[in-house]
Design a protein around this motif. Structure first.
Motif, mmCIF file in Angstrom:
data_model
loop_
_atom_site.group_PDB
_atom_site.id
_atom_site.type_symbol
_atom_site.label_atom_id
_atom_site.label_comp_id
_atom_site.label_asym_id
_atom_site.label_seq_id
_atom_site.Cartn_x
_atom_site.Cartn_y
_atom_site.Cartn_z
ATOM 1 N N SER A 73 0.825 -1.209 0.000
ATOM 2 C CA SER A 73 0.000 0.000 0.000
ATOM 3 C C SER A 73 0.860 1.260 0.000
ATOM 4 O O SER A 73 0.503 2.265 -0.634
ATOM 5 C CB SER A 73 -0.936 0.008 1.209
ATOM 6 N N GLN A 74 1.999 1.214 0.686
ATOM 7 C CA GLN A 74 2.894 2.371 0.691
ATOM 8 C C GLN A 74 3.441 2.649 -0.702
ATOM 9 O O GLN A 74 3.552 3.802 -1.112
ATOM 10 C CB GLN A 74 4.041 2.140 1.681
ATOM 11 N N GLU A 75 3.793 1.583 -1.416
ATOM 12 C CA GLU A 75 4.280 1.766 -2.782
ATOM 13 C C GLU A 75 3.193 2.384 -3.653
ATOM 14 O O GLU A 75 3.458 3.296 -4.445
ATOM 15 C CB GLU A 75 4.716 0.430 -3.372
ATOM 16 N N GLN A 76 1.987 1.892 -3.499
ATOM 17 C CA GLN A 76 0.877 2.401 -4.299
ATOM 18 C C GLN A 76 0.667 3.888 -4.062
ATOM 19 O O GLN A 76 0.430 4.658 -4.992
ATOM 20 C CB GLN A 76 -0.396 1.617 -3.956
ATOM 21 N N GLU A 77 0.764 4.293 -2.786
ATOM 22 C CA GLU A 77 0.496 5.690 -2.434
ATOM 23 C C GLU A 77 1.702 6.588 -2.704
ATOM 24 O O GLU A 77 1.564 7.673 -3.272
ATOM 25 C CB GLU A 77 0.116 5.782 -0.950
ATOM 26 N N GLN A 78 2.895 6.135 -2.294
ATOM 27 C CA GLN A 78 4.070 6.995 -2.315
ATOM 28 C C GLN A 78 4.771 7.036 -3.675
ATOM 29 O O GLN A 78 5.499 7.983 -3.959
ATOM 30 C CB GLN A 78 5.059 6.551 -1.241
ATOM 31 N N VAL A 79 4.578 6.018 -4.487
ATOM 32 C CA VAL A 79 5.212 6.001 -5.806
ATOM 33 C C VAL A 79 4.180 6.266 -6.895
ATOM 34 O O VAL A 79 4.169 7.323 -7.514
ATOM 35 C CB VAL A 79 5.936 4.653 -6.058
ATOM 36 N N PHE A 80 3.293 5.329 -7.114
ATOM 37 C CA PHE A 80 2.327 5.476 -8.202
ATOM 38 C C PHE A 80 1.371 6.634 -7.964
ATOM 39 O O PHE A 80 0.956 7.317 -8.904
ATOM 40 C CB PHE A 80 1.551 4.177 -8.397
ATOM 41 N N GLY A 81 1.024 6.865 -6.696
ATOM 42 C CA GLY A 81 0.119 7.973 -6.384
ATOM 43 C C GLY A 81 0.693 9.315 -6.786
ATOM 44 O O GLY A 81 -0.025 10.194 -7.289
ATOM 45 N N LYS A 82 2.003 9.495 -6.587
ATOM 46 C CA LYS A 82 2.642 10.759 -6.951
ATOM 47 C C LYS A 82 2.718 10.934 -8.466
ATOM 48 O O LYS A 82 2.622 12.048 -8.982
ATOM 49 C CB LYS A 82 4.053 10.816 -6.369
ATOM 50 N N LEU A 83 2.904 9.830 -9.178
ATOM 51 C CA LEU A 83 3.107 9.903 -10.619
ATOM 52 C C LEU A 83 1.818 10.139 -11.392
ATOM 53 O O LEU A 83 1.847 10.631 -12.514
ATOM 54 C CB LEU A 83 3.774 8.612 -11.115
ATOM 55 N N ASP A 84 0.689 9.756 -10.806
ATOM 56 C CA ASP A 84 -0.587 9.891 -11.504
ATOM 57 C C ASP A 84 -0.907 11.346 -11.842
ATOM 58 O O ASP A 84 -1.707 11.612 -12.738
ATOM 59 C CB ASP A 84 -1.717 9.297 -10.656
ATOM 60 N N ALA A 85 -0.279 12.272 -11.122
ATOM 61 C CA ALA A 85 -0.539 13.691 -11.378
ATOM 62 C C ALA A 85 0.154 14.180 -12.644
ATOM 63 O O ALA A 85 -0.158 15.269 -13.148
ATOM 64 C CB ALA A 85 -0.096 14.529 -10.190
ATOM 65 N N LEU A 86 1.079 13.377 -13.191
ATOM 66 C CA LEU A 86 1.800 13.777 -14.408
ATOM 67 C C LEU A 86 1.077 13.230 -15.636
ATOM 68 O O LEU A 86 1.021 12.014 -15.831
ATOM 69 C CB LEU A 86 3.240 13.245 -14.364
ATOM 70 N N PRO A 87 0.541 14.094 -16.476
ATOM 71 C CA PRO A 87 -0.230 13.613 -17.626
ATOM 72 C C PRO A 87 0.630 13.072 -18.761
ATOM 73 O O PRO A 87 0.192 12.220 -19.543
ATOM 74 C CB PRO A 87 -1.007 14.866 -18.079
ATOM 75 N N ASP A 88 1.867 13.550 -18.869
ATOM 76 C CA ASP A 88 2.747 13.132 -19.960
ATOM 77 C C ASP A 88 3.443 11.823 -19.610
ATOM 78 O O ASP A 88 4.088 11.700 -18.558
ATOM 79 C CB ASP A 88 3.791 14.224 -20.230
ATOM 80 N N ALA A 89 3.335 10.827 -20.495
ATOM 81 C CA ALA A 89 3.876 9.493 -20.219
ATOM 82 C C ALA A 89 5.391 9.513 -20.080
ATOM 83 O O ALA A 89 5.948 8.855 -19.190
ATOM 84 C CB ALA A 89 3.460 8.531 -21.322
ATOM 85 N N GLN A 90 6.082 10.247 -20.934
ATOM 86 C CA GLN A 90 7.536 10.299 -20.859
ATOM 87 C C GLN A 90 7.992 10.921 -19.543
ATOM 88 O O GLN A 90 8.904 10.413 -18.885
ATOM 89 C CB GLN A 90 8.105 11.099 -22.029
ATOM 90 N N ALA A 91 7.330 12.012 -19.149
ATOM 91 C CA ALA A 91 7.664 12.654 -17.878
ATOM 92 C C ALA A 91 7.371 11.725 -16.710
ATOM 93 O O ALA A 91 8.122 11.678 -15.728
ATOM 94 C CB ALA A 91 6.874 13.951 -17.726
ATOM 95 N N ARG A 92 6.297 10.963 -16.812
ATOM 96 C CA ARG A 92 5.927 10.033 -15.753
ATOM 97 C C ARG A 92 6.960 8.919 -15.606
ATOM 98 O O ARG A 92 7.344 8.555 -14.499
ATOM 99 C CB ARG A 92 4.539 9.452 -16.054
ATOM 100 N N LEU A 93 7.419 8.384 -16.720
ATOM 101 C CA LEU A 93 8.428 7.324 -16.684
ATOM 102 C C LEU A 93 9.768 7.850 -16.167
ATOM 103 O O LEU A 93 10.450 7.180 -15.385
ATOM 104 C CB LEU A 93 8.602 6.726 -18.080
ATOM 105 N N THR A 94 10.141 9.031 -16.609
ATOM 106 C CA THR A 94 11.391 9.639 -16.142
ATOM 107 C C THR A 94 11.341 9.890 -14.640
ATOM 108 O O THR A 94 12.294 9.614 -13.911
ATOM 109 C CB THR A 94 11.653 10.960 -16.888
ATOM 110 N N ALA A 95 10.189 10.397 -14.175
ATOM 111 C CA ALA A 95 10.020 10.650 -12.745
ATOM 112 C C ALA A 95 10.007 9.351 -11.952
ATOM 113 O O ALA A 95 10.527 9.296 -10.827
ATOM 114 C CB ALA A 95 8.721 11.421 -12.509
ATOM 115 N N LEU A 96 9.431 8.300 -12.529
ATOM 116 C CA LEU A 96 9.398 6.998 -11.851
ATOM 117 C C LEU A 96 10.812 6.473 -11.593
ATOM 118 O O LEU A 96 11.139 6.057 -10.483
ATOM 119 C CB LEU A 96 8.620 5.985 -12.698
ATOM 120 N N ILE A 97 11.652 6.519 -12.610
ATOM 121 C CA ILE A 97 13.024 6.037 -12.447
ATOM 122 C C ILE A 97 13.777 6.885 -11.430
ATOM 123 O O ILE A 97 14.496 6.361 -10.568
ATOM 124 C CB ILE A 97 13.752 6.033 -13.802
#
Length: 223
Positions: free
Chosen positions: A98-122
């Motif tokens: 649940s922490q991963e879902q909230e702290q990682v994916f939850g933060k990235l969902d606010a980025l609409p651009d896929a490339q920016a989202r992937l870059t931010a994920l890494i």
């Protein structure tokens, strides 16, 4: 009446003995100290402490008595929240998910651009040292019946997320699936090399360059 009085006296004598406590043998403890501790701590406190212990020494480091000392309570208070060590391990792994879902994916969902989202994920994942240690220790315990399904579920969720983002970044379906596996394999492989084999030994600057190179190589430049 004599029988009833004898039963009550026997019960009171039992309650007032040291044996009246729920230890590893599973007997319930209702002493004043454990009631106070139960009110002071939540199950979430035990779950987080178990994750801390896991990151520091692996699954075998999740020991009730040791965690109780870490939390500053008696071992008996543990059983107000969990029936067994396995129940704590399962709950701790659920918290990790649940922490991963909230702290990682939850933060990235606010980025609409896929490339920016992937870059931010890494970039985000690269900074999570504790999460790396937990994952690395779980890989060592992959055959544990409580660990294996959680790792399978988490890995599949991560690959699915990568695949969907890479599709949004412009890659065809098959190419996105293959690239997602490659990105994830790069992450898992680096963890194995670095945390379990102690190589490569990178400075902060070299590690940042590695992350930048990984991003440039594996993330589509537009879409």
């Amino acid at each position: 009446l004599a029988t009833i009085r004898y039963s009550i006296d026997s019960l009171l004598r039992f309650v007032n003995t040291p044996e009246y406590g729920k230890g590893e043998d599973g007997i319930m403890n209702t002493s004043l100290s454990t009631i106070t501790e139960k009110n002071r701590l939540t199950s979430g406190d035990w779950q987080q402490a178990a994750l801390d212990a896991l990151s520091e020494g692996g699954l075998q480091n999740i020991a009730i008595e040791m965690i109780a000392k870490r939390l500053g309570v008696t071992k008996g208070s543990f059983y107000w929240h969990f029936e067994s060590r396995d129940a704590l391990i399962q709950a701790a792994l659920e918290l990790w998910e649940s922490q991963e879902q909230e702290q990682v994916f939850g933060k990235l969902d606010a980025l609409p651009d896929a490339q920016a989202r992937l870059t931010a994920l890494i970039a985000l994942v690269a900074e999570e040292l504790k999460a790396h240690k937990i994952y690395s220790e779980l890989l060592k315990a992959i055959d544990h019946p409580l660990v294996k399904p959680v790792l399978a579920r988490v890995s599949q969720r991560r690959i699915d997320y990568l695949t969907a983002s890479l599709r949004q970044a412009g890659l065809p379906r098959k190419a996105a699936q293959s690239r997602a596996i490659l990105v994830y394999a790069s992450y898992v492989g680096f963890l194995q090399l670095n945390l379990q084999l102690g190589t490569p030994k990178l400075s902060h600057e070299d590690f940042d360059q590695y992350v930048a190179h990984l991003t440039e190589t594996l993330i589509p430049s537009g879409g």
